[in-house]
Design a protein around this motif. Structure first.
Motif, short mmCIF file in Angstrom:
data_model
loop_
_atom_site.label_atom_id
_atom_site.label_comp_id
_atom_site.label_asym_id
_atom_site.label_seq_id
_atom_site.Cartn_x
_atom_site.Cartn_y
_atom_site.Cartn_z
N VAL A 205 0.83 -1.20 0.00
CA VAL A 205 0.00 0.00 0.00
C VAL A 205 0.86 1.25 0.00
N GLU A 206 2.03 1.20 0.65
CA GLU A 206 2.93 2.36 0.64
C GLU A 206 3.43 2.65 -0.76
N GLU A 207 3.73 1.61 -1.53
CA GLU A 207 4.20 1.84 -2.90
C GLU A 207 3.11 2.49 -3.73
N TYR A 208 1.87 2.08 -3.52
CA TYR A 208 0.78 2.64 -4.30
C TYR A 208 0.63 4.14 -4.04
N PHE A 209 0.72 4.54 -2.78
CA PHE A 209 0.44 5.93 -2.44
C PHE A 209 1.67 6.82 -2.34
N GLY A 210 2.78 6.29 -1.89
CA GLY A 210 3.86 7.21 -1.59
C GLY A 210 5.25 6.81 -1.99
N LEU A 211 5.47 5.51 -2.24
CA LEU A 211 6.78 5.02 -2.63
C LEU A 211 7.81 5.15 -1.52
N GLY A 212 8.88 4.39 -1.67
CA GLY A 212 10.02 4.53 -0.79
C GLY A 212 9.86 3.82 0.54
N THR A 213 10.94 3.85 1.30
CA THR A 213 10.96 3.28 2.64
C THR A 213 11.59 4.30 3.57
N GLY A 214 11.40 4.10 4.86
CA GLY A 214 11.98 5.02 5.83
C GLY A 214 10.91 5.77 6.59
N SER A 215 11.30 6.87 7.20
CA SER A 215 10.37 7.63 8.04
C SER A 215 9.30 8.29 7.18
N PRO A 216 8.02 8.25 7.64
CA PRO A 216 6.92 8.80 6.85
C PRO A 216 6.63 10.25 7.19
N VAL A 217 6.01 10.95 6.23
CA VAL A 217 5.48 12.28 6.50
C VAL A 217 4.27 12.18 7.42
#
Length: 364
Positions: free
Chosen positions: A76-88
């Motif tokens: 789901v992270e790839e779909y909406f925001g991409l990447g890994t690490g600390s989130p906004v």
């Protein structure tokens, strides 16, 4: 909720809801709306190992039965925001973003200079120094109702405006999800139903066939690059604060799809990763891409490198009347295109989908 249940619930709810809105508001309340009422054109239903995602896409002047596209992505992270690490933004419980902007700090800074028309559509802002936009937690309902997502990685920036999107954990039952949609819809103002957008624009501005999602036909699949640019020239100019469009310039053995000259004198080199057609020896062949982002980024790098030479800059000035130096690199993709984290970080270009360009045009 199984993916088949997710498809069934959304098909029933959105079909009934949008049809009812289209039959009622534009006629009975036409004088009360701020402008033309716009509808989505497609329902994209995405399955990940743990999440179900709905997104309504396309921007249409009238309601038509929604086309349905089903797909799978890794997370789901790839779909909406991409990447890994600390989130906004960390998401837990129920989350609602309505007429809002979620952006990395770098992305937010870049908006003002690169996309000045976005200032009128920012709404409530959620900005942070994270490496990814969003981090999801099990059990939540996260709703993105007319929300602008601005992600950055290294030299890359991506803009994606969501007409309406929702992510729910697959452990949530179908009846609970349907109740959520019904309650959310009922809570909205009567003149601002979910899944629609009323814009203070002259209706004449929306009559072109260009004003439709690139998901669907509308002549796009048969259009050549030049025909696409002809139909979309005013949209591209306004979305990028440009004053001139140079179509498919010949630069020795290179031929970008277009160059935009902006009001501040800067330039944007553009590459279309859309299902438009190229014409070779009088025959049309629809563009197809195995890896649209890496392919487009490599092409744009060659175009930008061409202008490192003073001789080449002088040639373009003589032939096309443009003084191009250090141009921006723009990759236009279909709205449904997902972009892998590694590809995005390595691209070093601006990635904007066509529906987001339409929204920037409306905002201008």
């Amino acid at each position: 909720m199984k993916p088949t249940e997710f498809v069934k619930v959304n098909g029933q709810f959105w079909g009934d809801h949008l049809r009812s809105v289209s039959e009622h508001l534009p006629t009975s309340h036409r004088n009360e709306l701020t402008g033309p009422l716009l509808f989505p054109r497609m329902m994209v239903l995405t399955e990940t190992p743990d999440w179900n995602i709905l997104e309504l896409v396309g921007v249409s002047r009238e309601y038509r039965s929604l086309e349905v596209r089903r797909q799978k992505v890794q997370s789901v992270e790839e779909y909406f925001g991409l990447g890994t690490g600390s989130p906004v933004v960390k998401l837990s419980g129920e989350n609602l973003f309505k007429d809002a902007t979620i952006a990395t700090e770098t992305g937010r800074r870049e908006l003002d200079g690169r996309f000045p028309s976005a200032v009128t559509m920012l709404g409530q802002e959620f900005v942070g120094a994270g490496d990814q936009l969003l981090q999801f937690a099990p059990g939540n309902y996260s709703t993105f109702d007319r929300t602008l997502l601005v992600h950055t990685a290294n030299e890359s920036i991506r803009l994606h405006w969501t007409f309406f999107a929702i992510a729910i954990h697959r452990s949530e039952p179908a009846d609970k999800y349907l109740t959520f949609l019904q309650n959310y819809s009922a809570a909205r103002p009567h003149l601002d139903p979910i899944g629609t957008l009323s814009v203070p624009a002259d209706a004449a501005d929306l009559k072109s066939d260009a004003f439709a999602s690139t998901y669907l036909a509308h002549g796009l699949q048969d259009a050549t690059v030049d025909q696409f640019l002809d139909a979309n020239e005013s949209i591209l100019l306004s979305a990028f604060d440009a004053t001139r469009l140079i179509r498919q310039p010949f630069l020795d053995d290179l031929q970008p799809d277009f160059i935009l000259e902006r009001a501040d004198g800067s330039h944007i080199i553009g590459d279309l990763k859309l299902p438009v057609a190229d014409t070779t020896n009088g025959k049309k062949r629809r563009r197809a891409f195995k890896a649209p982002v890496p392919e487009g980024a490599a092409q744009l790098a060659r175009y930008a490198e061409y202008f490192d030479s003073a001789e080449n800059r002088a040639f373009a000035q003589t032939k096309y009347g443009v003084e191009v130096s250090d141009p921006r690199k723009l990759l236009i993709i279909p709205t449904q295109e997902t972009v892998a984290a590694g590809e995005f970080a390595d691209a070093g270009v601006e990635i904007v989908d066509y529906d987001t360009i339409l929204r920037l045009h409306l905002a201008s």
